[in-house]
Write a protein that holds these residues in place. Structure first.
Motif, PDB file in Angstrom:
ATOM      1  N   SER A 177       0.929  -1.390  -0.121  1.00 24.56           N
ATOM      2  CA  SER A 177      -0.334   0.226   0.034  1.00 24.56           C
ATOM      3  C   SER A 177       0.593   0.913  -0.478  1.00 24.56           C
ATOM      4  N   PHE A 178       0.410   2.300  -0.347  1.00 25.62           N
ATOM      5  CA  PHE A 178       1.040   4.002  -0.907  1.00 25.62           C
ATOM      6  C   PHE A 178       0.269   4.435  -0.476  1.00 25.62           C
ATOM      7  N   ALA A 179       0.885   5.627   0.648  1.00 27.26           N
ATOM      8  CA  ALA A 179       0.154   7.111   0.297  1.00 27.26           C
ATOM      9  C   ALA A 179       1.228   8.297   0.080  1.00 27.26           C
ATOM     10  N   ALA A 180       1.168   9.773  -0.682  1.00 28.04           N
ATOM     11  CA  ALA A 180       1.680   9.972  -0.866  1.00 28.04           C
ATOM     12  C   ALA A 180       1.497  11.663  -0.038  1.00 28.04           C
ATOM     13  N   ALA A 181       2.109  12.919   0.028  1.00 30.97           N
ATOM     14  CA  ALA A 181       1.756  13.625   0.811  1.00 30.97           C
ATOM     15  C   ALA A 181       2.770  15.610   0.181  1.00 30.97           C
ATOM     16  N   VAL A 182       2.732  16.309   0.210  1.00 32.05           N
ATOM     17  CA  VAL A 182       3.218  17.488  -0.186  1.00 32.05           C
ATOM     18  C   VAL A 182       2.977  18.647   1.613  1.00 32.05           C
ATOM     19  N   ALA A 183       4.464  18.886   1.571  1.00 28.11           N
ATOM     20  CA  ALA A 183       4.625  20.069   2.397  1.00 28.11           C
ATOM     21  C   ALA A 183       5.149  21.126   2.093  1.00 28.11           C
ATOM     22  N   LEU A 184       5.309  21.994   2.898  1.00 30.79           N
ATOM     23  CA  LEU A 184       5.880  23.468   2.738  1.00 30.79           C
ATOM     24  C   LEU A 184       6.681  23.585   3.682  1.00 30.79           C
ATOM     25  N   ARG A 192      12.610  12.998  10.740  1.00 28.88           N
ATOM     26  CA  ARG A 192      13.223  11.525  10.107  1.00 28.88           C
ATOM     27  C   ARG A 192      11.713  10.894  10.080  1.00 28.88           C
ATOM     28  N   LEU A 193      12.499   9.880   8.595  1.00 26.59           N
ATOM     29  CA  LEU A 193      11.266   9.595   7.980  1.00 26.59           C
ATOM     30  C   LEU A 193      11.335   7.415   8.300  1.00 26.59           C
ATOM     31  N   PRO A 194       9.746   6.999   8.469  1.00 25.51           N
ATOM     32  CA  PRO A 194      10.209   5.620   9.338  1.00 25.51           C
ATOM     33  C   PRO A 194       9.975   4.761   7.890  1.00 25.51           C
ATOM     34  N   GLY A 219      -5.330  -1.921   3.145  1.00 23.62           N
ATOM     35  CA  GLY A 219      -6.779  -2.073   3.218  1.00 23.62           C
ATOM     36  C   GLY A 219      -7.006  -1.050   4.711  1.00 23.62           C
ATOM     37  N   ARG A 220      -5.733  -0.472   5.298  1.00 23.07           N
ATOM     38  CA  ARG A 220      -5.769  -0.337   7.147  1.00 23.07           C
ATOM     39  C   ARG A 220      -5.322   1.681   6.847  1.00 23.07           C
ATOM     40  N   GLN A 221      -5.044   1.989   6.092  1.00 19.20           N
ATOM     41  CA  GLN A 221      -4.527   3.413   5.968  1.00 19.20           C
ATOM     42  C   GLN A 221      -3.115   3.110   6.616  1.00 19.20           C
ATOM     43  N   ALA A 222      -1.911   2.077   6.609  1.00 18.87           N
ATOM     44  CA  ALA A 222      -1.303   1.895   6.959  1.00 18.87           C
ATOM     45  C   ALA A 222       0.127   3.318   7.196  1.00 18.87           C
ATOM     46  N   ALA A 223       0.001   3.122   5.334  1.00 21.80           N
ATOM     47  CA  ALA A 223       1.095   4.472   4.873  1.00 21.80           C
ATOM     48  C   ALA A 223       0.794   5.801   5.128  1.00 21.80           C
ATOM     49  N   SER A 224      -0.413   6.012   4.160  1.00 18.08           N
ATOM     50  CA  SER A 224      -0.832   6.852   5.470  1.00 18.08           C
ATOM     51  C   SER A 224      -0.994   7.410   6.530  1.00 18.08           C
ATOM     52  N   SER A 225      -0.748   6.767   7.315  1.00 16.13           N
ATOM     53  CA  SER A 225      -0.391   6.616   9.124  1.00 16.13           C
ATOM     54  C   SER A 225       1.127   6.999   9.648  1.00 16.13           C
ATOM     55  N   LYS A 226       1.697   6.189   8.603  1.00 17.78           N
ATOM     56  CA  LYS A 226       3.545   6.888   8.780  1.00 17.78           C
ATOM     57  C   LYS A 226       3.297   8.163   8.020  1.00 17.78           C
ATOM     58  N   GLU A 244      -5.473   6.458   0.895  1.00 16.94           N
ATOM     59  CA  GLU A 244      -4.329   4.828   0.787  1.00 16.94           C
ATOM     60  C   GLU A 244      -4.669   4.474  -0.717  1.00 16.94           C
ATOM     61  N   CYS A 245      -3.553   4.208  -1.468  1.00 16.03           N
ATOM     62  CA  CYS A 245      -3.705   3.496  -2.817  1.00 16.03           C
ATOM     63  C   CYS A 245      -2.767   1.903  -2.617  1.00 16.03           C
ATOM     64  N   SER A 246      -3.593   0.811  -2.842  1.00  7.27           N
ATOM     65  CA  SER A 246      -2.768  -0.412  -3.450  1.00  7.27           C
ATOM     66  C   SER A 246      -2.086  -0.916  -4.485  1.00  7.27           C
ATOM     67  N   SER A 247      -1.092   0.214  -5.143  1.00  9.37           N
ATOM     68  CA  SER A 247      -1.055  -0.266  -6.584  1.00  9.37           C
ATOM     69  C   SER A 247      -0.607   0.987  -6.432  1.00  9.37           C
ATOM     70  N   VAL A 248       1.231   0.912  -7.208  1.00  9.70           N
ATOM     71  CA  VAL A 248       1.805   1.930  -7.050  1.00  9.70           C
ATOM     72  C   VAL A 248       2.158   2.036  -8.456  1.00  9.70           C
ATOM     73  N   GLN A 249       1.528   2.243  -9.152  1.00 10.33           N
ATOM     74  CA  GLN A 249       1.016   2.787 -10.646  1.00 10.33           C
ATOM     75  C   GLN A 249      -0.294   3.719 -10.202  1.00 10.33           C
ATOM     76  N   ALA A 250      -0.675   4.046  -9.026  1.00 11.31           N
ATOM     77  CA  ALA A 250      -1.858   5.006  -8.706  1.00 11.31           C
ATOM     78  C   ALA A 250      -1.642   6.265  -7.910  1.00 11.31           C
ATOM     79  N   LEU A 251      -0.278   5.833  -7.425  1.00 13.24           N
ATOM     80  CA  LEU A 251       0.545   6.643  -6.653  1.00 13.24           C
ATOM     81  C   LEU A 251       1.131   8.440  -7.002  1.00 13.24           C
ATOM     82  N   PRO A 252       0.469   8.368  -8.758  1.00 11.95           N
ATOM     83  CA  PRO A 252       0.418  10.579  -9.095  1.00 11.95           C
ATOM     84  C   PRO A 252      -1.028  10.371  -8.922  1.00 11.95           C
ATOM     85  N   ARG A 253      -1.910   9.874  -8.858  1.00 11.43           N
ATOM     86  CA  ARG A 253      -3.281  10.428  -8.691  1.00 11.43           C
ATOM     87  C   ARG A 253      -3.659  10.606  -7.299  1.00 11.43           C
TER      88      ARG A 253
END
Length: 506
Positions: A177-184, A192-194, A219-226, A244-253
């Motif tokens: 599973s994957f998640a993305a963040a944008v920060a200023l 420190r990154l996990p 399916g449990r928002q693990a990446a987003s929570s990290k 959360e997205c379950s595919s690396v190909q969905a990361l752009p979205r």
């Protein structure tokens, strides 16, 4: 600490070497000893020491065979040969095995320190080279990944996992599973990154950090929570985290969703983390929301730019951004859109009036279109104001030119309740000086010119429209209709109604 082992078939010599090393106060830790080459090789494979100190004449497996085996199986270990024999074969084998030192028994502390110091230096050089190589490998992978993830086009180019060679990227891309963040700002660039997370500076948005996190669970928002856990612990973070997205190909979205969430924060927000709702699945496409907004002072603002009044134009722009910050309906996305609209108004207006093109290289438009930071966006807009004023020919106008500016201002604002004091303040002049200068350069007093312009406009409206006289009075700047009657009759010899009737009959 650097780990070392001692291999020698004489126990007393082993103990003596270990004791000598402990007295040298070097950053070394003893992790084992052996009495022959075969046992020593097993020790090396088990403990994986940084430094191996070995005799050459040993039973079962002698030093020559031992050095060859260690070089093959643990090439990064630094070898120090300690031998009571100085024959050429052993010396040659030590050289072939790239030993850090060859010490003859009996030896003193200085010889031992020199060999150990050289071994430590070699270890550090090897580690530094490895870190540099790993860092360069990861850096190249991140450039490739950032180009794919943050692309402006909507094409669905698939990510080729085999194209990435660095260990951090391979770990990330092989998760579930994957998640993305944008920060200023700089805070997110230093947190420190996990495990299973990478970050990089946005290729097109200065001052913006992109973080991508993965987790083996699905399916449990693990990446987003990290991501949230590592950002929430820092003060002053302004960030948005995708669902959360379950595919690396969905990361752009997911990335676009995070950008959209960041842009939906109230303008000027100095801290806060926006998280997408699980299962939202909108790809980050949100409407601007809110009713159409128009700046009531835009005409005044354009006039100040036109006349080269930098202080007044900056004051109005400052008031505009203060309004943006005062209401949460003004999101970053909405403010950028307003700034772009104002930019085009400025370019169009100054092109018509002075035949100049502010920001001819269109650099400011790009900054106003993509700048994600509120403070930086305001700074770019205020700089546009300064650059524009610097190009206005009338900025240094004196005397007759200044009088023409004032006449032009009256021509455009006669319908307002103009006073000599208000106009003098706008042009940074003393009212007395303005009055004298205006009369000298135009042949009319300020009030005479204002009254004449109003009367000419009144005549035009009386002849070309069917507006009631009281409405015309307000339209040319007279709230008191009786006073308008009085002034009009004094100027023309007729009341407004008589003037209209005589022209119709004539």
């Amino acid at each position: 600490m650097y780990r070392y082992v001692v291999i020698d078939d004489e126990m007393l010599i082993r103990k003596a070497i270990i004791k000598k090393i402990s007295s040298l106060e070097l950053p070394l830790a003893w992790v084992g000893e052996a009495e022959d080459g075969e046992e020593g090789l097993m020790l090396v494979e088990r403990e994986k020491p940084d430094i191996v100190l070995t005799d050459m004449r040993m039973p079962v497996m002698d030093g020559v065979q031992f050095l060859q085996a260690v070089t093959e199986r643990r090439s990064e270990a630094q070898l120090i040969v300690i031998s009571g024999y100085s024959d050429f074969e052993y010396t040659r084998e030590a050289i072939v095995s790239s030993a850090a030192g060859y010490i003859l028994k009996p030896f003193d502390d200085g010889e031992l320190r020199q060999a150990l110091t050289k071994a430590i230096e070699r270890i550090e050089q090897t580690r530094l080279s490895r870190r540099n190589a790993t860092g360069i490998e990861l850096e190249l992978d991140l450039v490739r990944f950032a180009t794919w993830l943050c692309r402006n086009s909507d094409d669905e180019t698939s990510l080729r996992i085999e194209a990435y060679s660095s260990e951090p990227m391979r770990r990330l891309l092989s998760a579930g599973s994957f998640a993305a963040a944008v920060a200023l700002g700089s805070v997110a660039a230093a947190v420190r990154l996990p495990e299973g997370c990478v970050r990089f500076l946005h290729p097109d948005m200065p001052g913006t950090t992109v973080l991508v996190c993965s987790d083996i669970s699905v399916g449990r928002q693990a990446a987003s929570s990290k991501l949230y856990a590592c950002l929430a612990g820092e003060e002053g973070v302004v960030a948005a985290i995708s669902s959360e997205c379950s595919s690396v190909q969905a990361l752009p979205r997911a990335y676009r969703e995070a950008v959209s969430l960041l842009e939906s924060l109230p303008f000027g927000r100095t801290a806060g983390i926006q998280r997408a709702e699980a299962g939202r699945g909108d790809g980050g496409k949100e409407a601007d929301g809110g009713a159409e907004w128009r700046w009531s002072r835009v005409e005044d603002f354009l006039y100040e730019l036109e006349e080269g009044n930098e202080a007044q134009a900056l004051r109005l722009a400052g008031e505009l951004f203060a309004e943006f910050r005062s209401m949460e309906v003004f999101t970053m996305r909405r403010v950028r859109k307003i700034c772009r609209t104002l930019y085009h108004r400025i370019v169009e207006h100054l092109g018509e009036v002075h035949r100049i093109t502010p920001d001819s290289g269109l650099e400011t438009l790009s900054q106003l279109s993509y700048e994600p930071d509120a403070q930086a966006l305001e700074k770019h807009f205020l700089q546009l104001v300064r650059d524009t004023v610097a190009q206005v020919p009338s900025r240094t106008a004196k005397g007759a030119e200044l009088a023409q500016q004032i006449k032009h201002y009256i021509d455009r604002h006669f319908a307002q309740q103009l006073t000599l004091e208000e106009v003098a303040d706008r042009f940074f002049l003393h009212p007395v000086y303005l009055s004298v200068m205006f009369k000298e350069k135009t042949g009319e007093t300020f009030q005479d010119y204002l009254r004449r312009i109003r009367m000419e406009r009144a005549k035009h409206l009386l002849l070309t429209t069917k507006y009631r006289v009281d409405r015309i009075s307000v339209m040319i700047g007279y709230e008191n209709t009786k006073y308008f009657y009085k002034v009009f009759k004094k100027e023309t010899g007729f009341t407004p109604a008589d003037f209209r009737q005589r022209q119709v009959e004539g």
